[in-house]
Design an enzyme around this catalytic site. Structure first.
Site, PDB file in Angstrom:
ATOM      1  N   ASP A  35       0.557  -1.501  -4.747  1.00 47.86           N
ATOM      2  CA  ASP A  35      -0.679  -0.762  -4.479  1.00 47.86           C
ATOM      3  C   ASP A  35      -1.726  -1.198  -5.496  1.00 47.86           C
ATOM      4  OD1 ASP A  35      -2.617   1.472  -3.831  1.00 47.86           O
ATOM      5  OD2 ASP A  35      -0.910   2.114  -2.621  1.00 47.86           O
ATOM      6  N   HIS A  54      -4.289   1.889   9.274  1.00 52.87           N
ATOM      7  CA  HIS A  54      -5.205   2.816   9.972  1.00 52.87           C
ATOM      8  C   HIS A  54      -6.457   3.095   9.135  1.00 52.87           C
ATOM      9  CE1 HIS A  54      -4.235   7.187   8.493  1.00 52.87           C
ATOM     10  NE2 HIS A  54      -4.130   6.348   7.488  1.00 52.87           N
ATOM     11  N   GLY A  78       0.851  -1.203   0.000  1.00 53.46           N
ATOM     12  CA  GLY A  78       0.000   0.000   0.000  1.00 53.46           C
ATOM     13  C   GLY A  78       0.878   1.242   0.000  1.00 53.46           C
TER      14      GLY A  78
HETATM   15  C1  LIG Z   1      -3.325   6.068   3.503  1.00 56.22           C
HETATM   16  S1  LIG Z   1      -2.631   5.507   2.032  1.00 56.22           S
HETATM   17  C2  LIG Z   1      -0.932   5.319   2.473  1.00 56.22           C
HETATM   18  C3  LIG Z   1      -0.017   5.347   1.295  1.00 56.22           C
HETATM   19  C4  LIG Z   1       1.458   5.249   1.649  1.00 56.22           C
HETATM   20  N1  LIG Z   1       1.773   4.037   2.366  1.00 56.22           N
HETATM   21  C5  LIG Z   1       1.867   6.466   2.449  1.00 56.22           C
HETATM   22  O1  LIG Z   1       2.063   6.353   3.661  1.00 56.22           O
HETATM   23  O2  LIG Z   1       1.977   7.526   1.863  1.00 56.22           O
HETATM   24  C6  LIG Z   1      -3.200   3.845   1.921  1.00 56.22           C
HETATM   25  C7  LIG Z   1      -2.786   3.149   0.642  1.00 56.22           C
HETATM   26  O3  LIG Z   1      -3.337   1.829   0.647  1.00 56.22           O
HETATM   27  C8  LIG Z   1      -3.705   1.526  -0.675  1.00 56.22           C
HETATM   28  N2  LIG Z   1      -4.682   0.424  -0.701  1.00 56.22           N
HETATM   29  C9  LIG Z   1      -5.970   0.455  -0.289  1.00 56.22           C
HETATM   30  N3  LIG Z   1      -6.558  -0.725  -0.491  1.00 56.22           N
HETATM   31  C10 LIG Z   1      -5.617  -1.535  -1.039  1.00 56.22           C
HETATM   32  C11 LIG Z   1      -5.618  -2.877  -1.474  1.00 56.22           C
HETATM   33  N4  LIG Z   1      -6.724  -3.644  -1.379  1.00 56.22           N
HETATM   34  N5  LIG Z   1      -4.470  -3.397  -1.974  1.00 56.22           N
HETATM   35  C12 LIG Z   1      -3.346  -2.636  -2.076  1.00 56.22           C
HETATM   36  N6  LIG Z   1      -3.285  -1.339  -1.679  1.00 56.22           N
HETATM   37  C13 LIG Z   1      -4.406  -0.803  -1.167  1.00 56.22           C
HETATM   38  C14 LIG Z   1      -4.298   2.834  -1.167  1.00 56.22           C
HETATM   39  O4  LIG Z   1      -4.418   2.902  -2.579  1.00 56.22           O
HETATM   40  C15 LIG Z   1      -3.311   3.843  -0.602  1.00 56.22           C
HETATM   41  O5  LIG Z   1      -2.266   4.120  -1.487  1.00 56.22           O
END
Ligand SMILES: C[S@@+](CC[C@H](N)C(=O)[O-])C[C@H]1O[C@@H](n2cnc3c(N)ncnc32)[C@H](O)[C@@H]1O
Length: 397
Positions: free
Chosen positions: A257, A299, A232
Protein backbone atom coordinates in the site's frame (compact mmCIF):
# COMPACT_ATOMS: atom_id res chain seq x y z
CA UNK A 1 -56.93 -14.63 4.58
CA UNK A 2 -58.92 -11.98 6.47
CA UNK A 3 -57.02 -8.72 6.76
CA UNK A 4 -56.03 -7.41 10.19
CA UNK A 5 -57.29 -4.11 11.49
CA UNK A 6 -54.50 -1.59 12.22
CA UNK A 7 -55.00 -2.21 15.96
CA UNK A 8 -54.71 -5.99 15.47
CA UNK A 9 -51.58 -5.57 13.30
CA UNK A 10 -49.95 -3.35 15.94
CA UNK A 11 -50.80 -5.87 18.67
CA UNK A 12 -49.48 -8.80 16.58
CA UNK A 13 -46.17 -7.07 15.74
CA UNK A 14 -45.73 -5.87 19.33
CA UNK A 15 -46.36 -9.38 20.67
CA UNK A 16 -43.93 -10.91 18.16
CA UNK A 17 -41.21 -8.38 19.07
CA UNK A 18 -41.71 -9.06 22.78
CA UNK A 19 -41.06 -12.75 22.17
CA UNK A 20 -37.86 -12.28 20.20
CA UNK A 21 -34.75 -13.76 21.84
CA UNK A 22 -31.88 -11.31 22.58
CA UNK A 23 -30.46 -9.92 19.34
CA UNK A 24 -26.97 -11.34 20.04
CA UNK A 25 -28.38 -14.87 20.02
CA UNK A 26 -29.99 -14.53 16.58
CA UNK A 27 -27.81 -15.44 13.57
CA UNK A 28 -26.81 -12.36 11.59
CA UNK A 29 -28.51 -13.48 8.37
CA UNK A 30 -31.84 -13.84 10.28
CA UNK A 31 -31.38 -10.44 11.89
CA UNK A 32 -30.84 -8.86 8.48
CA UNK A 33 -33.93 -10.62 7.13
CA UNK A 34 -36.01 -9.41 10.06
CA UNK A 35 -34.81 -5.84 9.52
CA UNK A 36 -35.74 -6.19 5.84
CA UNK A 37 -39.29 -7.13 6.84
CA UNK A 38 -39.50 -4.19 9.25
CA UNK A 39 -38.33 -1.93 6.46
CA UNK A 40 -41.10 -3.24 4.21
CA UNK A 41 -43.58 -2.23 6.90
CA UNK A 42 -42.00 1.21 7.07
CA UNK A 43 -42.10 1.70 3.28
CA UNK A 44 -45.74 0.54 3.11
CA UNK A 45 -46.93 2.69 6.02
CA UNK A 46 -44.87 5.88 5.89
CA UNK A 47 -46.74 8.93 4.60
CA UNK A 48 -44.60 10.81 2.00
CA UNK A 49 -44.21 13.83 4.27
CA UNK A 50 -42.65 11.58 6.92
CA UNK A 51 -40.40 9.98 4.31
CA UNK A 52 -39.24 13.47 3.31
CA UNK A 53 -38.68 14.43 6.94
CA UNK A 54 -36.71 11.25 7.66
CA UNK A 55 -34.56 11.75 4.56
CA UNK A 56 -33.90 15.38 5.41
CA UNK A 57 -32.92 14.65 8.99
CA UNK A 58 -31.07 11.38 8.34
CA UNK A 59 -27.60 12.89 8.70
CA UNK A 60 -28.15 14.51 12.08
CA UNK A 61 -27.36 11.33 14.00
CA UNK A 62 -23.98 11.36 12.26
CA UNK A 63 -23.58 15.06 12.98
CA UNK A 64 -24.21 14.39 16.68
CA UNK A 65 -21.66 11.63 17.04
CA UNK A 66 -19.12 13.15 14.65
CA UNK A 67 -16.49 10.65 15.64
CA UNK A 68 -15.95 12.40 18.98
CA UNK A 69 -18.29 10.80 21.40
CA UNK A 70 -18.65 11.99 24.09
CA UNK A 71 -18.28 15.33 22.30
CA UNK A 72 -15.79 16.81 24.74
CA UNK A 73 -14.46 14.90 27.72
CA UNK A 74 -13.59 18.07 29.58
CA UNK A 75 -17.06 19.50 29.33
CA UNK A 76 -18.78 16.23 30.12
CA UNK A 77 -18.28 14.81 33.59
CA UNK A 78 -18.35 11.06 34.11
CA UNK A 79 -17.52 8.35 36.58
CA UNK A 80 -14.22 7.73 34.84
CA UNK A 81 -15.37 4.53 33.17
CA UNK A 82 -17.57 6.08 30.54
CA UNK A 83 -20.61 4.63 32.28
CA UNK A 84 -22.18 7.90 33.30
CA UNK A 85 -21.98 11.22 31.54
CA UNK A 86 -22.95 14.40 33.24
CA UNK A 87 -23.38 17.48 31.18
CA UNK A 88 -21.61 20.07 33.32
CA UNK A 89 -22.39 23.04 31.18
CA UNK A 90 -25.67 23.51 29.45
CA UNK A 91 -27.03 25.25 26.41
CA UNK A 92 -28.00 28.11 28.71
CA UNK A 93 -24.44 29.09 29.64
CA UNK A 94 -23.34 29.04 26.03
CA UNK A 95 -21.98 25.47 25.68
CA UNK A 96 -23.19 23.36 22.79
CA UNK A 97 -22.64 20.09 24.66
CA UNK A 98 -26.09 19.95 26.21
CA UNK A 99 -27.71 20.31 22.83
CA UNK A 100 -25.53 17.62 21.25
CA UNK A 101 -26.34 15.25 24.13
CA UNK A 102 -30.02 15.97 23.60
CA UNK A 103 -29.57 15.05 19.91
CA UNK A 104 -27.82 11.83 20.91
CA UNK A 105 -30.66 11.04 23.30
CA UNK A 106 -33.15 11.41 20.46
CA UNK A 107 -30.98 8.99 18.46
CA UNK A 108 -30.99 6.34 21.21
CA UNK A 109 -27.32 6.64 22.14
CA UNK A 110 -27.82 8.18 25.57
CA UNK A 111 -30.73 8.54 27.90
CA UNK A 112 -31.51 11.63 29.92
CA UNK A 113 -31.31 10.33 33.49
CA UNK A 114 -31.95 13.63 35.26
CA UNK A 115 -32.01 17.28 34.40
CA UNK A 116 -28.43 17.71 33.08
CA UNK A 117 -27.36 14.12 33.39
CA UNK A 118 -27.11 11.69 30.52
CA UNK A 119 -26.28 8.06 30.75
CA UNK A 120 -24.95 6.16 27.74
CA UNK A 121 -27.05 3.32 26.39
CA UNK A 122 -25.18 0.13 25.42
CA UNK A 123 -25.05 1.28 21.78
CA UNK A 124 -23.17 4.45 22.78
CA UNK A 125 -20.28 2.51 24.27
CA UNK A 126 -19.47 1.23 20.78
CA UNK A 127 -19.05 4.82 19.54
CA UNK A 128 -16.69 6.23 22.18
CA UNK A 129 -13.74 8.32 21.06
CA UNK A 130 -11.16 6.24 19.20
CA UNK A 131 -13.44 3.22 18.79
CA UNK A 132 -13.67 1.71 15.28
CA UNK A 133 -17.29 2.89 14.90
CA UNK A 134 -16.31 6.43 15.87
CA UNK A 135 -13.73 6.30 13.05
CA UNK A 136 -16.47 5.18 10.65
CA UNK A 137 -18.55 8.19 11.66
CA UNK A 138 -15.57 10.51 11.24
CA UNK A 139 -14.83 9.12 7.76
CA UNK A 140 -18.41 9.61 6.55
CA UNK A 141 -18.65 13.01 8.20
CA UNK A 142 -15.68 14.11 6.07
CA UNK A 143 -17.29 12.61 2.96
CA UNK A 144 -20.52 14.49 3.63
CA UNK A 145 -18.96 17.71 2.38
CA UNK A 146 -18.40 16.10 -1.04
CA UNK A 147 -22.06 14.95 -1.03
CA UNK A 148 -23.16 18.49 -0.35
CA UNK A 149 -21.44 19.62 -3.56
CA UNK A 150 -22.55 16.75 -5.80
CA UNK A 151 -25.47 18.44 -7.50
CA UNK A 152 -23.64 21.73 -8.04
CA UNK A 153 -20.71 19.78 -9.49
CA UNK A 154 -22.87 17.68 -11.83
CA UNK A 155 -24.86 20.68 -13.01
CA UNK A 156 -21.69 22.53 -13.91
CA UNK A 157 -20.52 19.47 -15.88
CA UNK A 158 -23.84 19.10 -17.73
CA UNK A 159 -24.57 15.95 -15.71
CA UNK A 160 -21.86 13.97 -17.47
CA UNK A 161 -20.51 10.95 -15.64
CA UNK A 162 -17.32 12.12 -13.86
CA UNK A 163 -14.25 10.31 -15.18
CA UNK A 164 -11.35 12.50 -14.10
CA UNK A 165 -10.00 11.12 -10.82
CA UNK A 166 -8.47 14.53 -10.00
CA UNK A 167 -11.67 16.46 -10.62
CA UNK A 168 -14.49 14.92 -8.61
CA UNK A 169 -16.94 16.60 -6.20
CA UNK A 170 -14.33 15.92 -3.47
CA UNK A 171 -11.88 18.36 -5.08
CA UNK A 172 -14.63 20.98 -5.31
CA UNK A 173 -15.71 20.52 -1.74
CA UNK A 174 -12.21 20.63 -0.26
CA UNK A 175 -10.85 23.15 -2.77
CA UNK A 176 -7.88 20.99 -3.61
CA UNK A 177 -6.28 19.61 -6.73
CA UNK A 178 -4.96 16.59 -4.89
CA UNK A 179 -6.39 13.14 -5.48
CA UNK A 180 -8.30 11.90 -2.45
CA UNK A 181 -5.56 9.36 -1.61
CA UNK A 182 -2.85 12.06 -1.79
CA UNK A 183 -5.00 14.36 0.37
CA UNK A 184 -5.41 11.59 2.97
CA UNK A 185 -1.64 11.29 3.30
CA UNK A 186 -1.46 14.87 4.57
CA UNK A 187 -4.55 14.50 6.81
CA UNK A 188 -3.48 11.81 9.28
CA UNK A 189 -6.74 11.72 11.27
CA UNK A 190 -8.74 11.13 8.09
CA UNK A 191 -6.16 8.64 6.82
CA UNK A 192 -6.46 6.73 10.08
CA UNK A 193 -10.27 6.77 9.91
CA UNK A 194 -10.15 5.56 6.28
CA UNK A 195 -7.85 2.67 7.21
CA UNK A 196 -10.08 1.63 10.11
CA UNK A 197 -13.17 1.71 7.86
CA UNK A 198 -11.41 -0.57 5.37
CA UNK A 199 -10.67 -3.05 8.15
CA UNK A 200 -14.36 -3.19 9.06
CA UNK A 201 -15.52 -3.42 5.46
CA UNK A 202 -17.28 -6.57 4.42
CA UNK A 203 -18.08 -7.56 8.01
CA UNK A 204 -21.73 -7.54 7.02
CA UNK A 205 -21.15 -9.27 3.72
CA UNK A 206 -21.50 -12.93 4.68
CA UNK A 207 -18.65 -15.26 3.72
CA UNK A 208 -15.07 -14.10 3.07
CA UNK A 209 -13.43 -14.69 -0.30
CA UNK A 210 -11.29 -17.52 1.08
CA UNK A 211 -14.42 -19.31 2.30
CA UNK A 212 -15.54 -19.48 -1.33
CA UNK A 213 -12.33 -19.80 -3.32
CA UNK A 214 -10.48 -23.13 -2.92
CA UNK A 215 -7.30 -21.51 -1.58
CA UNK A 216 -5.66 -24.76 -0.51
CA UNK A 217 -6.03 -26.33 -3.95
CA UNK A 218 -5.37 -23.30 -6.08
CA UNK A 219 -2.70 -21.37 -4.19
CA UNK A 220 -0.38 -24.11 -3.00
CA UNK A 221 3.26 -23.07 -3.49
CA UNK A 222 6.72 -23.96 -2.21
CA UNK A 223 7.67 -22.34 1.13
CA UNK A 224 9.97 -19.71 -0.43
CA UNK A 225 7.58 -18.44 -3.04
CA UNK A 226 5.14 -15.55 -2.54
CA UNK A 227 1.70 -17.12 -2.39
CA UNK A 228 -0.31 -13.92 -2.59
CA UNK A 229 0.31 -10.20 -3.00
CA UNK A 230 -2.52 -8.05 -1.66
CA UNK A 231 -2.21 -4.94 -3.82
CA UNK A 232 -3.68 -1.88 -2.02
CA UNK A 233 -4.23 -4.13 0.97
CA UNK A 234 -4.55 -1.33 3.55
CA UNK A 235 -3.37 -2.32 7.02
CA UNK A 236 -3.19 -5.96 5.98
CA UNK A 237 -6.47 -6.98 7.58
CA UNK A 238 -7.47 -9.23 4.69
CA UNK A 239 -4.08 -10.94 4.51
CA UNK A 240 -4.08 -11.41 8.30
CA UNK A 241 -7.50 -13.09 8.17
CA UNK A 242 -6.34 -15.34 5.34
CA UNK A 243 -3.21 -16.25 7.33
CA UNK A 244 -5.34 -17.06 10.39
CA UNK A 245 -7.62 -19.25 8.29
CA UNK A 246 -4.75 -21.24 6.71
CA UNK A 247 -1.94 -20.92 9.29
CA UNK A 248 0.11 -23.83 7.99
CA UNK A 249 -0.03 -23.22 4.27
CA UNK A 250 3.45 -22.76 2.82
CA UNK A 251 4.47 -19.57 1.02
CA UNK A 252 4.77 -15.92 1.87
CA UNK A 253 2.08 -13.27 1.92
CA UNK A 254 2.70 -9.66 0.97
CA UNK A 255 0.60 -6.59 1.63
CA UNK A 256 1.33 -3.51 -0.47
CA UNK A 257 0.00 0.00 0.00
CA UNK A 258 1.02 3.65 0.02
CA UNK A 259 3.74 4.62 2.54
CA UNK A 260 1.36 6.52 4.86
CA UNK A 261 -0.80 3.41 5.16
CA UNK A 262 2.02 0.90 5.61
CA UNK A 263 3.50 3.14 8.34
CA UNK A 264 0.25 2.74 10.29
CA UNK A 265 0.58 -1.03 10.58
CA UNK A 266 1.23 -1.46 14.29
CA UNK A 267 0.81 -5.09 15.17
CA UNK A 268 3.04 -7.56 13.37
CA UNK A 269 1.08 -9.31 10.63
CA UNK A 270 2.71 -12.63 11.42
CA UNK A 271 5.51 -14.81 10.25
CA UNK A 272 5.90 -14.97 6.49
CA UNK A 273 3.86 -11.80 5.98
CA UNK A 274 5.66 -8.77 4.59
CA UNK A 275 4.37 -5.21 4.21
CA UNK A 276 5.77 -3.19 1.31
CA UNK A 277 5.25 0.55 0.77
CA UNK A 278 4.88 1.19 -2.95
CA UNK A 279 2.83 2.81 -5.68
CA UNK A 280 0.65 0.39 -7.63
CA UNK A 281 0.92 2.64 -10.70
CA UNK A 282 4.69 2.02 -10.78
CA UNK A 283 6.45 -1.29 -11.51
CA UNK A 284 5.20 -4.12 -9.27
CA UNK A 285 7.97 -4.89 -6.72
CA UNK A 286 7.08 -8.59 -6.39
CA UNK A 287 7.51 -10.67 -9.54
CA UNK A 288 6.24 -14.19 -10.05
CA UNK A 289 3.84 -14.47 -7.10
CA UNK A 290 1.24 -17.23 -7.35
CA UNK A 291 -1.63 -14.76 -6.90
CA UNK A 292 -2.10 -11.02 -7.19
CA UNK A 293 -5.15 -10.01 -5.23
CA UNK A 294 -7.04 -6.71 -5.11
CA UNK A 295 -10.02 -6.11 -2.84
CA UNK A 296 -12.09 -3.00 -3.48
CA UNK A 297 -9.07 -1.22 -4.93
CA UNK A 298 -10.06 -0.91 -8.59
CA UNK A 299 -13.51 0.44 -7.71
CA UNK A 300 -11.73 3.59 -6.49
CA UNK A 301 -10.54 4.33 -10.01
CA UNK A 302 -12.12 5.16 -13.37
CA UNK A 303 -11.30 2.71 -16.18
CA UNK A 304 -8.21 4.57 -17.38
CA UNK A 305 -6.32 4.25 -14.07
CA UNK A 306 -7.77 0.80 -13.27
CA UNK A 307 -6.29 -0.45 -16.57
CA UNK A 308 -2.88 1.00 -15.63
CA UNK A 309 -2.90 -0.82 -12.27
CA UNK A 310 -3.86 -4.07 -13.97
CA UNK A 311 -1.10 -3.50 -16.53
CA UNK A 312 1.57 -3.30 -13.79
CA UNK A 313 0.33 -6.61 -12.35
CA UNK A 314 0.18 -8.28 -15.77
CA UNK A 315 3.88 -7.42 -16.34
CA UNK A 316 4.90 -9.05 -13.05
CA UNK A 317 3.04 -12.34 -13.43
CA UNK A 318 4.71 -15.73 -13.85
CA UNK A 319 3.45 -18.49 -16.17
CA UNK A 320 1.20 -19.90 -13.47
CA UNK A 321 0.20 -16.67 -11.68
CA UNK A 322 -3.43 -15.84 -11.20
CA UNK A 323 -5.23 -12.53 -10.72
CA UNK A 324 -7.95 -12.37 -8.06
CA UNK A 325 -10.19 -9.31 -8.06
CA UNK A 326 -12.52 -9.22 -5.06
CA UNK A 327 -15.01 -6.52 -5.90
CA UNK A 328 -18.38 -5.06 -5.16
CA UNK A 329 -20.54 -6.07 -8.09
CA UNK A 330 -23.79 -4.28 -8.75
CA UNK A 331 -26.59 -6.55 -9.91
CA UNK A 332 -28.20 -5.38 -13.18
CA UNK A 333 -31.51 -5.05 -11.34
CA UNK A 334 -32.63 -4.34 -7.78
CA UNK A 335 -29.19 -3.32 -6.50
CA UNK A 336 -29.12 -3.12 -2.68
CA UNK A 337 -29.45 0.38 -1.18
CA UNK A 338 -26.02 0.25 0.46
CA UNK A 339 -24.33 -0.80 -2.78
CA UNK A 340 -25.82 2.03 -4.83
CA UNK A 341 -24.88 4.48 -2.08
CA UNK A 342 -21.27 3.29 -2.41
CA UNK A 343 -21.56 3.83 -6.17
CA UNK A 344 -22.38 7.49 -5.55
CA UNK A 345 -19.63 7.71 -2.93
CA UNK A 346 -17.18 6.45 -5.57
CA UNK A 347 -18.43 9.17 -7.89
CA UNK A 348 -18.03 11.85 -5.22
CA UNK A 349 -14.57 10.96 -3.99
CA UNK A 350 -12.90 9.47 -7.03
CA UNK A 351 -14.95 10.10 -10.19
CA UNK A 352 -15.18 6.32 -10.13
CA UNK A 353 -17.98 3.77 -9.98
CA UNK A 354 -19.31 0.45 -8.71
CA UNK A 355 -19.32 -1.90 -11.70
CA UNK A 356 -21.66 -4.69 -12.75
CA UNK A 357 -20.30 -8.16 -13.52
CA UNK A 358 -20.42 -7.32 -17.22
CA UNK A 359 -18.40 -4.14 -16.63
CA UNK A 360 -15.80 -5.99 -14.54
CA UNK A 361 -15.34 -8.70 -17.16
CA UNK A 362 -15.09 -6.07 -19.88
CA UNK A 363 -12.48 -4.11 -17.87
CA UNK A 364 -10.39 -7.24 -17.26
CA UNK A 365 -10.57 -8.20 -20.93
CA UNK A 366 -9.38 -4.73 -21.93
CA UNK A 367 -6.45 -5.26 -19.54
CA UNK A 368 -5.62 -8.49 -21.47
CA UNK A 369 -6.98 -10.93 -18.92
CA UNK A 370 -9.40 -13.81 -19.42
CA UNK A 371 -11.86 -14.31 -16.60
CA UNK A 372 -11.78 -18.02 -15.78
CA UNK A 373 -14.50 -18.02 -13.18
CA UNK A 374 -16.60 -15.61 -11.14
CA UNK A 375 -16.85 -16.91 -7.56
CA UNK A 376 -19.75 -15.80 -5.38
CA UNK A 377 -20.63 -16.44 -1.78
CA UNK A 378 -24.12 -17.82 -1.32
CA UNK A 379 -24.71 -15.36 1.48
CA UNK A 380 -24.04 -11.81 0.31
CA UNK A 381 -25.04 -10.05 3.54
CA UNK A 382 -26.02 -6.45 2.90
CA UNK A 383 -23.88 -6.08 -0.22
CA UNK A 384 -23.23 -7.74 -3.51
CA UNK A 385 -19.74 -8.90 -4.32
CA UNK A 386 -17.79 -11.43 -6.35
CA UNK A 387 -14.27 -12.78 -6.80
CA UNK A 388 -13.01 -12.63 -10.39
CA UNK A 389 -10.36 -15.25 -11.11
CA UNK A 390 -8.41 -14.31 -14.21
CA UNK A 391 -5.27 -15.19 -16.14
CA UNK A 392 -3.40 -13.33 -18.90
CA UNK A 393 -5.07 -13.80 -22.29
CA UNK A 394 -3.81 -16.87 -24.13
CA UNK A 395 -2.97 -18.80 -20.97
CA UNK A 396 -4.96 -21.69 -19.59
CA UNK A 397 -5.34 -22.14 -15.84
C1 LIG B 1 -10.76 1.04 -0.78
S1 LIG B 1 -9.22 0.75 -0.06
C2 LIG B 1 -9.18 -1.02 0.03
C3 LIG B 1 -8.22 -1.53 1.06
C4 LIG B 1 -8.22 -3.04 1.21
N1 LIG B 1 -7.88 -3.71 -0.02
C5 LIG B 1 -9.57 -3.50 1.72
O1 LIG B 1 -10.34 -4.06 0.95
O2 LIG B 1 -9.84 -3.29 2.89
C6 LIG B 1 -8.09 1.09 -1.37
C7 LIG B 1 -6.64 0.99 -0.96
O3 LIG B 1 -5.82 1.33 -2.09
C8 LIG B 1 -4.71 2.03 -1.60
N2 LIG B 1 -4.08 2.81 -2.68
C9 LIG B 1 -4.57 3.91 -3.29
N3 LIG B 1 -3.70 4.37 -4.20
C10 LIG B 1 -2.64 3.53 -4.17
C11 LIG B 1 -1.41 3.48 -4.87
N4 LIG B 1 -1.11 4.40 -5.82
N5 LIG B 1 -0.55 2.48 -4.60
C12 LIG B 1 -0.84 1.55 -3.65
N6 LIG B 1 -1.99 1.55 -2.93
C13 LIG B 1 -2.87 2.53 -3.20
C14 LIG B 1 -5.31 2.92 -0.52
O4 LIG B 1 -4.35 3.46 0.36
C15 LIG B 1 -6.27 1.95 0.16
O5 LIG B 1 -5.68 1.26 1.22
Amino acid sequence: MASLSPAQAIAAVTAALAQLPPAESIPESDRLQLLGVMDQVRVAMEPPILTARNLCFAHYGLVGIRGRFPPDHRAVGGDGQGRKLRCVRSAIDGSSVGRILRLLAANHLVIQAADQTYQPLPLALGFTTGSPLAEVIKHFYTNMRASAFLDEYLASHEYRNPEDAWNAPFQWAYQTQEHHFAWLQTHPEDQHAFNVVMGLNRQLDGAQWFDVYPVEDKLRVSPHRVRLVDVGGGLGHDVARCKARFPDMPGKLVVEDLPAVIREIQTPLGEDVEAIACDMFAAQPVHGAKAYYLRTVLHDWPDQQALQVLGRIHEAMAEDSVLLVNENTLPEQAAPAGSVAVDILMMELYASLERTEKQWIDLLQRAHFTVVKVWRAESQGVGSHALYEAVPVGRAL
